[in-house]
Motif scaffolding. Structure first.
Motif, PDB file in Angstrom:
ATOM      1  N   VAL A 167       0.852  -1.197   0.000  1.00  8.48           N
ATOM      2  CA  VAL A 167       0.000   0.000   0.000  1.00  8.48           C
ATOM      3  C   VAL A 167       0.882   1.238   0.000  1.00  8.48           C
ATOM      4  N   GLY A 168       1.959   1.221   0.796  1.00  9.52           N
ATOM      5  CA  GLY A 168       2.901   2.342   0.808  1.00  9.52           C
ATOM      6  C   GLY A 168       3.555   2.551  -0.541  1.00  9.52           C
ATOM      7  N   MET A 169       3.918   1.440  -1.204  1.00  5.13           N
ATOM      8  CA  MET A 169       4.533   1.542  -2.535  1.00  5.13           C
ATOM      9  C   MET A 169       3.549   2.148  -3.540  1.00  5.13           C
ATOM     10  N   ARG A 170       2.287   1.728  -3.460  1.00  2.00           N
ATOM     11  CA  ARG A 170       1.288   2.296  -4.377  1.00  2.00           C
ATOM     12  C   ARG A 170       1.134   3.792  -4.149  1.00  2.00           C
ATOM     13  N   THR A 171       1.123   4.196  -2.888  1.00  2.00           N
ATOM     14  CA  THR A 171       0.979   5.614  -2.569  1.00  2.00           C
ATOM     15  C   THR A 171       2.155   6.401  -3.130  1.00  2.00           C
ATOM     16  N   VAL A 172       3.363   5.880  -2.933  1.00  2.00           N
ATOM     17  CA  VAL A 172       4.560   6.560  -3.445  1.00  2.00           C
ATOM     18  C   VAL A 172       4.531   6.605  -4.966  1.00  2.00           C
ATOM     19  N   THR A 173       4.156   5.490  -5.587  1.00  2.00           N
ATOM     20  CA  THR A 173       4.102   5.445  -7.054  1.00  2.00           C
ATOM     21  C   THR A 173       3.076   6.436  -7.593  1.00  2.00           C
ATOM     22  N   ASP A 174       1.921   6.504  -6.947  1.00  2.00           N
ATOM     23  CA  ASP A 174       0.904   7.479  -7.378  1.00  2.00           C
ATOM     24  C   ASP A 174       1.422   8.908  -7.223  1.00  2.00           C
ATOM     25  N   SER A 175       2.126   9.165  -6.131  1.00  2.00           N
ATOM     26  CA  SER A 175       2.674  10.515  -5.911  1.00  2.00           C
ATOM     27  C   SER A 175       3.718  10.857  -6.960  1.00  2.00           C
ATOM     28  N   ILE A 176       4.582   9.883  -7.250  1.00  2.00           N
ATOM     29  CA  ILE A 176       5.616  10.118  -8.267  1.00  2.00           C
ATOM     30  C   ILE A 176       4.953  10.406  -9.611  1.00  2.00           C
ATOM     31  N   GLY A 177       3.975   9.606  -9.969  1.00  8.85           N
ATOM     32  CA  GLY A 177       3.280   9.817 -11.246  1.00  8.85           C
ATOM     33  C   GLY A 177       2.645  11.196 -11.314  1.00  8.85           C
ATOM     34  N   HIS A 178       2.007  11.596 -10.219  1.00  9.58           N
ATOM     35  CA  HIS A 178       1.367  12.917 -10.199  1.00  9.58           C
ATOM     36  C   HIS A 178       2.414  14.022 -10.269  1.00  9.58           C
ATOM     37  N   ASP A 179       3.493  13.866  -9.496  1.00 13.78           N
ATOM     38  CA  ASP A 179       4.527  14.896  -9.466  1.00 13.78           C
ATOM     39  C   ASP A 179       5.266  15.013 -10.797  1.00 13.78           C
ATOM     40  N   LEU A 180       5.403  13.947 -11.536  1.00 13.76           N
ATOM     41  CA  LEU A 180       6.105  14.000 -12.822  1.00 13.76           C
ATOM     42  C   LEU A 180       5.190  14.403 -13.969  1.00 13.76           C
ATOM     43  N   ARG A 181       3.905  14.163 -13.834  1.00 16.10           N
ATOM     44  CA  ARG A 181       2.972  14.460 -14.921  1.00 16.10           C
ATOM     45  C   ARG A 181       2.928  15.961 -15.223  1.00 16.10           C
ATOM     46  N   SER A 182       2.893  16.808 -14.187  1.00 13.79           N
ATOM     47  CA  SER A 182       2.778  18.261 -14.411  1.00 13.79           C
ATOM     48  C   SER A 182       3.968  18.825 -15.170  1.00 13.79           C
ATOM     49  N   PRO A 183       5.211  18.598 -14.752  1.00 14.92           N
ATOM     50  CA  PRO A 183       6.325  19.177 -15.523  1.00 14.92           C
ATOM     51  C   PRO A 183       6.444  18.586 -16.926  1.00 14.92           C
TER      52      PRO A 183
END
Length: 174
Positions: free
Chosen positions: A114-130
């Motif tokens: 669950v922690g890995m999914r949360t981190v992966t979702d955050s990374i995806g969101h953080d990289l999508r904008s730039p």
């Protein structure tokens, strides 16, 4: 008797005056008892052997059933069903201790996933904008009516976005 031989056990004793006394008794009853005891021992050994084999088979089936149950749950977990748990029957035996240990391990693995999914979702969101901004800037400098100055500015902005994205990725990987 009726012409049947009789087994007799006898002992001779010397008495005073040169007389010999022969004392004997029929052993038919003793032989019958020994035969009956021997037969009873054989039946008891046969019954004991049958109970031992039956008990061994029953015990091995019980153990193999529990092992197969744990193996099936492990296979389900390996293919991604992290919600499966080994049932604890409350007997306090080795299988219950193993089940409790495996369930604690599975709880921890599920928590980490669950922690890995949360981190992966955050990374995806953080990289999508730039990356979206970078794409937009690069689309603006495609051959069109843009001036060389606007293209240079868009390329500088795109390089800045790439540097910011790489910096963000490095921080996330740390």
């Amino acid at each position: 008797g009726g012409g049947q031989p009789i087994l007799i056990g006898a002992r001779a004793h010397a008495l005073p005056g040169g007389v010999r006394l022969l004392v004997g008794r029929a052993l038919d009853g003793r032989v019958k008892i020994q035969d009956a005891i021997g037969e009873a021992v054989l039946w008891a050994l046969a019954a004991l052997w049958a109970m031992a084999v039956g008990g061994g088979l029953l015990l091995s089936r019980t153990i193999l059933r529990r092992v197969d149950e744990v193996a099936a749950i492990n296979r389900d977990v390996m293919v991604g069903d992290l919600g499966r748990r080994v049932p604890v029957r409350g007997s306090g035996d080795e299988f219950d201790r193993l089940a409790a240990s495996m369930n604690a391990m599975l709880d921890r693995i599920e928590e980490l996933m669950v922690g890995m999914r949360t981190v992966t979702d955050s990374i995806g969101h953080d990289l999508r904008s730039p990356l979206t901004r970078l794409r937009s800037r690069l689309e603006r400098i495609q051959p069109s009516e843009t001036s060389p100055t606007e293209r240079d500015q868009a390329l500088d902005d795109a390089l800045g976005d790439i540097d910011a994205t790489l910096d963000l990725l490095n921080r996330l990987l740390e």
